[in-house]
Design an enzyme around this catalytic site. Structure first.
Site, PDB file in Angstrom:
ATOM      1  N   LYS A  35      -4.136-118.902  32.414  1.00  0.00           N
ATOM      2  CA  LYS A  35      -2.768-118.142  33.282  1.00  0.00           C
ATOM      3  C   LYS A  35      -2.082-118.460  33.399  1.00  0.00           C
ATOM      4  CE  LYS A  35      -4.633-118.150  37.731  1.00  0.00           C
ATOM      5  NZ  LYS A  35      -5.338-117.629  39.530  1.00  0.00           N
ATOM      6  N   ARG A 131      -8.881-110.804  49.454  1.00  0.00           N
ATOM      7  CA  ARG A 131      -8.151-110.267  48.218  1.00  0.00           C
ATOM      8  C   ARG A 131      -8.742-109.133  47.064  1.00  0.00           C
ATOM      9  NH1 ARG A 131      -6.617-115.162  44.507  1.00  0.00           N
ATOM     10  NH2 ARG A 131      -8.328-115.105  43.362  1.00  0.00           N
ATOM     11  N   TYR A 268      25.312-133.047  46.523  1.00  0.00           N
ATOM     12  CA  TYR A 268      25.437-132.299  47.061  1.00  0.00           C
ATOM     13  C   TYR A 268      25.566-132.146  49.120  1.00  0.00           C
ATOM     14  CZ  TYR A 268      25.781-128.274  44.242  1.00  0.00           C
ATOM     15  OH  TYR A 268      26.731-127.843  42.328  1.00  0.00           O
ATOM     16  N   MET A 316      20.504-127.355  41.383  1.00  0.00           N
ATOM     17  CA  MET A 316      20.213-126.029  40.003  1.00  0.00           C
ATOM     18  C   MET A 316      19.492-126.679  38.402  1.00  0.00           C
ATOM     19  SD  MET A 316      21.592-122.568  38.813  1.00  0.00           S
ATOM     20  CE  MET A 316      22.202-121.668  40.699  1.00  0.00           C
TER      21      MET A 316
END
Length: 376
Positions: A35, A131, A268, A316
């Protein structure tokens, strides 16, 4: 020039499956949990390697993952473990007997039972995770309704909540007692020969009595330990299961070089100031690509067998590295984000320590856009 790529070791994955097969001693089957893009390793690539290594089933979270696998591996048994939104509208997609679907509610069973061919239906029991699943208090009523309506049930499952977090396992043992009680309740209503499964990576290693008909191995399939506590628990029990072999290396290349004088700021927010003439390498990987921003001024990559420190804030799409001590650095040189270079190593567990998280998150956050390249 690739901005980043993932290298997968086929032999490492084969070794990890073999380790679990030895532990299981042929008494339980093995489901490879792929998964979430195979925990960041690549859904289709890891599914292929797992089946070749002897996995009996594949485990996914969503219907979308199941459909992607079905098109590539039409005969594989695929266990869908997550809840399926809009099940009624999409039910026809699941009309395949090699889909095994975990459900929590009566209406889901009714929907799946109407399909031809019918998928296998596995009822989730909530034994303490809070859950998904049916609670033990409501199970007798549900089982009675299923029997009266002549609705099918092919399996029963639960999930341990805290095996990885402690070396004292009373809560897990209590969950196991409840699960066995749930099996007895279902059997008393005529549901015999159910496929029973409860264990993921840690519990499959620690609790022989919880392996049942098959185990669902996720994080350890990829050569990563569920936790330090799992290792300690095995040691306390006097068990030797062998070493897990990391499957993944994440690599990139030098994109740009900068020469800075003493006293210049980097990145930054000007969070780093050089204290000596510094050579910087810029690599095209940042937090969009899956590198945790908390590694800013707080982590390392590898280059030419040496550690290189992350300087300034991770951007980023870019990260700056101090390569002052690395001779003859050139644009295009390989940089290892985690993996090995010479005698040095940086692991997902290192990243987890540096960012106060778990190795699961470190690998699953790697962007799916990068190629996954199978080695060996």
């Amino acid at each position: 020039m690739l901005s980043s790529w993932i290298e997968l070791s086929a032999s490492a994955l084969q070794s990890n499956v073999a380790t679990y097969k030895r532990v299981l001693e042929g008494k339980s089957k093995f489901a490879a949990v792929v998964k979430s893009n195979a925990y960041g390793h690549g859904l289709l690539e890891i599914a292929k390697l797992s089946l070749e290594a002897g996995a009996d089933y594949l485990g996914v979270n969503s219907i979308e993952e199941a459909v992607a696998l079905r098109s590539e591996f039409p005969k594989a048994v695929i266990l869908i473990m997550g809840d399926i939104p809009l099940l009624v509208q999409r039910k026809e997609i699941l009309a395949n007997e090699n889909f095994w679907i975990i459900v929590s509610r009566l209406e889901q069973i009714e929907t799946l039972a109407s399909l031809h061919p019918r998928p296998k239906i596995h009822l989730k029991i909530d034994t303490g995770m809070a859950r998904l699943g049916t609670g033990i208090q409501a199970l007798s009523s549900l089982a009675k309704t299923l029997a009266e309506k002549k609705l099918p049930l092919d399996g029963v499952a639960t999930h341990f909540a805290s095996t990885e977090d402690f070396t004292e396992h009373s809560y897990s043992h209590n969950q196991l007692v409840l699960f066995k009680e749930a099996i007895s309740i279902l059997e008393s209503h005529g549901f015999q020969n159910l496929q029973r499964h409860a264990s993921s990576s840690a519990s499959a290693l620690l609790f022989p009595e919880a392996r049942f008909d098959f185990v669902r191995v996720g994080i350890s399939l990829y050569g990563l330990w569920p936790s330090l506590e799992t290792k300690l628990s095995l040691s306390q029990m006097g068990r030797q299961v062998g070493m897990l072999q990391p499957v993944l290396q994440w690599k990139t290349q030098v994109q740009h070089l900068q020469s800075l004088q003493t006293g210049q700021f980097v990145g930054y927010g000007s969070t780093f100031k050089t204290t000596y003439p510094t050579k910087l390498a810029v690599v095209p990987v940042g937090y969009f690509e899956g590198l945790d921003r908390k590694l800013s001024n707080n982590g390392y990559m590898l280059m030419k067998g040496e550690r290189v420190r992350i300087l300034g804030r991770i951007c980023m799409n870019m990260t700056m590295l101090d390569v002052t001590h690395i001779p003859d650095v050139a644009i295009g040189d390989e940089v290892v984000i985690f993996g090995e270079s010479g005698n040095e190593k940086v692991t997902p567990d290192d990243h987890a320590t540096w960012t106060n998280t778990i190795n699961y998150e470190v690998v699953t956050r790697i962007s799916s856009v990068f190629p996954r390249i199978i080695r060996e």
